[in-house]
Design a protein around this motif. Sequence first.
Motif, short mmCIF file in Angstrom:
data_model
loop_
_atom_site.label_atom_id
_atom_site.label_comp_id
_atom_site.label_asym_id
_atom_site.label_seq_id
_atom_site.Cartn_x
_atom_site.Cartn_y
_atom_site.Cartn_z
N ASP A 290 0.81 -1.22 0.00
CA ASP A 290 0.00 0.00 0.00
C ASP A 290 0.84 1.28 0.00
O ASP A 290 0.30 2.39 0.09
CB ASP A 290 -0.95 0.02 1.20
CG ASP A 290 -2.18 -0.85 0.98
OD1 ASP A 290 -2.33 -1.41 -0.12
OD2 ASP A 290 -2.99 -0.97 1.92
N THR A 291 2.17 1.14 -0.08
CA THR A 291 3.04 2.31 -0.13
C THR A 291 2.88 3.03 -1.46
O THR A 291 3.16 2.45 -2.52
CB THR A 291 4.52 1.90 0.04
OG1 THR A 291 4.67 1.16 1.25
CG2 THR A 291 5.43 3.12 0.04
N CYS A 345 -9.43 2.34 -6.07
CA CYS A 345 -9.48 1.31 -5.03
C CYS A 345 -8.82 0.05 -5.56
O CYS A 345 -9.20 -0.45 -6.63
CB CYS A 345 -10.93 1.02 -4.64
SG CYS A 345 -11.08 -0.34 -3.45
N PRO A 346 -7.84 -0.51 -4.86
CA PRO A 346 -7.19 -1.72 -5.36
C PRO A 346 -8.07 -2.97 -5.29
O PRO A 346 -7.74 -3.98 -5.90
CB PRO A 346 -5.97 -1.87 -4.45
CG PRO A 346 -6.30 -1.11 -3.22
CD PRO A 346 -7.21 0.00 -3.63
N HIS A 347 -9.20 -2.87 -4.58
CA HIS A 347 -10.08 -4.03 -4.48
C HIS A 347 -11.16 -4.03 -5.54
O HIS A 347 -11.32 -4.98 -6.30
CB HIS A 347 -10.72 -4.11 -3.08
CG HIS A 347 -11.62 -5.29 -2.90
ND1 HIS A 347 -13.00 -5.17 -2.90
CD2 HIS A 347 -11.33 -6.60 -2.72
CE1 HIS A 347 -13.52 -6.38 -2.73
NE2 HIS A 347 -12.54 -7.25 -2.60
N LYS A 369 -11.86 5.15 3.74
CA LYS A 369 -12.31 3.89 3.16
C LYS A 369 -13.00 4.13 1.82
O LYS A 369 -13.61 5.17 1.60
CB LYS A 369 -13.27 3.17 4.11
CG LYS A 369 -12.61 2.72 5.40
CD LYS A 369 -13.59 1.94 6.27
CE LYS A 369 -12.92 1.45 7.54
NZ LYS A 369 -13.86 0.67 8.38
N CYS A 370 -12.87 3.13 0.94
CA CYS A 370 -13.60 3.16 -0.33
C CYS A 370 -15.10 3.10 -0.04
O CYS A 370 -15.56 2.21 0.70
CB CYS A 370 -13.18 1.98 -1.20
SG CYS A 370 -14.17 1.78 -2.70
N SER A 376 -10.07 -0.24 3.38
CA SER A 376 -9.28 0.85 3.93
C SER A 376 -8.22 1.28 2.93
O SER A 376 -7.59 0.43 2.28
CB SER A 376 -8.60 0.41 5.24
OG SER A 376 -9.56 0.19 6.25
N ILE A 377 -8.03 2.59 2.80
CA ILE A 377 -7.05 3.15 1.88
C ILE A 377 -5.95 3.81 2.71
O ILE A 377 -6.23 4.71 3.51
CB ILE A 377 -7.69 4.17 0.93
CG1 ILE A 377 -8.94 3.57 0.23
CG2 ILE A 377 -6.68 4.67 -0.09
CD1 ILE A 377 -8.64 2.35 -0.62
#
Length: 386
Positions: A290-291, A345-347, A369-370, A376-377
């Motif tokens: 998540d970096t 959002c990566p999800h 959050k998305c 969680s972002i």
Amino acid sequence: MEDRITRRHFLGRCGHSIAICASAALFPPCMSSRPARAAAIQRGFIGKKLSPYFTPLDNRMIRCELCPHGCEVGPGERGLCRVRENINGQYYSLVYANPCAVHIDPVEKKPLYHVLPANRAFSIATAGCNFDCKFCQNWEISQATPDDTYNYSLPPDRVVSSALQYNSRLIASTYVEPVIFIEYMLEIGRLAKSEPLLNVMHSNGFVNEKPLNDLCDILDAACIDLKGFTEEYYHSMTEGSLEPVLTTLKVLKTRRVHTEIVNLIVPDKNDDMEQIRAMCQWIYKELGPDTPLHFSRFYPRYKLKSIPPTPVSTLEKAREVAMNQGLHFVYIGNVPEHPGGHTYCPHCETLLIRRIGYRVNVLGIKNGKCQSCGRSIAGIWQLPAA
């Protein structure tokens, strides 16, 4: 008669120009004139402050303990950063409370994409730097001394009050390597902790662990330049080294300082995709997926004016490599209106933040959050509770 100026005079003129720009940014005509009078500018360094980061040696020599250069400095001499002087066996900062650049910027300019988006950062810099990057975009002040520039007398409490006065939510130490004015940063940070402000820096990460840990006590976020991923590149392009920067990144993670990384891609210098892949694998393993990572476009600057801008296709390929290594937030910088500047959002791949230049629209994220899937972002999305 030939019209010639010395390097010192040239840098002085540059410093004067920068100071005027800073004054316009900090004290616009529509504002009260009182702050402008309180922060008048003058040529040359204004004061000095004893540094805690040195070891006395024999014959009034000292060894600087601030960064890995470890300069050994004789009486009346300065270290490589040009802003610290041995005065009778004691080591002094010559840039404490003496910034030469004061601006109000979008936080996205740092760049910090996961810290209070669409807010303003009260941004400061002094003369000097502990690197000499061949591509530096602020070389007029980073490679100057405080004797060369026009500087504000701006004590830490005035920095904090000015940030609040001009509705900034962040105080950013930036433009040059801010570690060289660490004493100033630390005092600003201590004062700002009791206010609705975040402390952030944009740094090359070339700092020893003791001063870095002191900084972590007051830092909320850091943007670190990971300029390349080989020692040879660091030696030839920056006069620094890679390993201390990697250590800094790991310390920041351990100390839970929100960290984003910038990698400026210079054509034919650090654009090898295998090296970029190795760098991304290291980030994934040591810092986590998540970096946020920013691949930034190079433009001809300073000592590299003969090299053309980075092809956008190179940046796109680097981004693809990084995402294939599992990194979730990979950005393309210095390319206005590129979709690689947005946050997704990566999800569920929902568009969370749209960026067109410095026009920022927060669309699908709330309370970190998305809003579509609840993931969680990583980032700082609101000021801490008082």
